[in-house]
Design a protein around this motif. Structure first.
Motif, PDB file in Angstrom:
ATOM      1  N   ARG A   1     -35.365 -40.510 -26.891  1.00  0.00           N
ATOM      2  CA  ARG A   1     -34.825 -41.179 -27.918  1.00  0.00           C
ATOM      3  C   ARG A   1     -35.671 -41.819 -28.309  1.00  0.00           C
ATOM      4  N   ALA A   2     -36.062 -43.486 -27.152  1.00  0.00           N
ATOM      5  CA  ALA A   2     -37.920 -43.926 -27.204  1.00  0.00           C
ATOM      6  C   ALA A   2     -38.764 -43.853 -27.975  1.00  0.00           C
ATOM      7  N   GLU A   3     -38.876 -42.711 -27.163  1.00  0.00           N
ATOM      8  CA  GLU A   3     -40.034 -42.014 -28.002  1.00  0.00           C
ATOM      9  C   GLU A   3     -40.060 -40.997 -29.271  1.00  0.00           C
TER      10      GLU A   3
ATOM     11  N   ALA B   1     -41.405 -49.472 -27.788  1.00  0.00           N
ATOM     12  CA  ALA B   1     -40.564 -48.589 -28.304  1.00  0.00           C
ATOM     13  C   ALA B   1     -41.000 -47.044 -27.103  1.00  0.00           C
TER      14      ALA B   1
ATOM     15  N   GLU C   1     -40.502 -48.702 -23.347  1.00  0.00           N
ATOM     16  CA  GLU C   1     -39.707 -47.982 -22.704  1.00  0.00           C
ATOM     17  C   GLU C   1     -39.327 -46.487 -22.545  1.00  0.00           C
ATOM     18  N   ALA C   2     -39.934 -46.285 -23.462  1.00  0.00           N
ATOM     19  CA  ALA C   2     -40.060 -44.171 -22.919  1.00  0.00           C
ATOM     20  C   ALA C   2     -40.557 -44.274 -21.783  1.00  0.00           C
TER      21      ALA C   2
ATOM     22  N   ARG D   1     -38.397 -42.990 -31.004  1.00  0.00           N
ATOM     23  CA  ARG D   1     -38.028 -44.505 -31.928  1.00  0.00           C
ATOM     24  C   ARG D   1     -38.810 -44.721 -32.400  1.00  0.00           C
TER      25      ARG D   1
END
Length: 241
Positions: free
Chosen positions: A167-169, A187, A190-191, A171
């Motif tokens: 999801r972070a990727e 983001a 975070e991924a 985003r």
């Protein structure tokens, strides 16, 4: 790499579904069978149904293996999807077949149809993990179509923590498409952090960060090092719904 991820996601979805639903399924079958059919007969029937669904789904996977789908095989693949959904609609195989159906729609140039299928599965998927996969693929498709704002909206909820790194990727991909480079970098970092923490392979994200040309803090974890060594670019993955 997109095809590898698809196979890994399917395996993980099957494991999670059986872990969460296996006992209740057996209990439900036992109750339904009591007084109607002998337990052995009903159990045999259920096993045959599960085997049939598995075999049909494996046929579908084999038929659609590879990044380039053969146009001549698409009608057969769509027919298999319909058969799995019609005959085994309450199983995880049916939801996975619906995911595959969206990919087939993309292969046929029916992007609107792919969006509709993914949105329907995201809204009504019987398995939270599969519904989360549908949201991720829908968001990727929207980014690829130039609707990054809507992609960010799709990712706001409904994606389980097991898919937090992915999801972070996505985003980050959406922010990058909107030319919000700092937010994209945050983001993607975070991924990578989540992938390292959960020991999940996440391909190509470090390359995206490197291409931004921004300084990034060091991230710990052997899984991160594995991800950063992968130099496979998959910016066009959004169309592999």
């Amino acid at each position: 790499m997109a095809e590898l991820r698809t196979e890994e996601e399917q395996v993980e979805a099957l494991k999670r579904w059986w872990k969460e639903n296996g006992l209740s399924l057996v209990a439900g079958v036992a109750l339904a069978a009591a007084g109607v059919l002998g337990w052995n007969t009903w159990q045999g029937y259920q096993e045959n149904q599960a085997t049939a669904a598995s075999m049909r789904y494996q046929q579908l996977v084999n038929l659609t293996a590879g990044n380039d789908l053969d146009e001549a095989q698409l009608p057969e693949a769509r027919a298999l999807v319909d058969e799995i959904v019609d005959e085994h609609g309450k199983t995880l195989y049916a939801d996975l077949a619906r995911l595959m159906d969206a990919r087939l729609a993309v292969a046929q140039g029916d992007l609107a149809g792919a969006r509709e299928r993914l949105q329907s599965l995201a809204d009504a998927g019987s398995d939270n993990y599969v519904a989360g996969l549908a949201r991720l693929r829908l968001a990727r498709l929207l980014v690829a179509e130039g609707d990054a704002d809507q992609a960010l909206n799709v990712l706001q909820s409904g994606v389980p923590e097991a898919l937090a790194a992915q999801r972070a990727e996505v985003r980050g991909d959406a922010y990058h498409a909107l030319e919000r480079r700092e937010e994209a970098a945050t983001a993607w970092r975070e991924a990578l952090r989540l992938a390292a923490t959960n020991e999940q392979p996440l391909y190509g994200v470090q390359l995206k960060l490197d291409n931004l040309g921004l300084e990034s803090p060091d991230l710990e974890g052997s899984a991160l090092e594995t991800s950063s060594r992968d130099t496979t670019s998959h910016d066009n993955r959004g169309l592999d719904a």
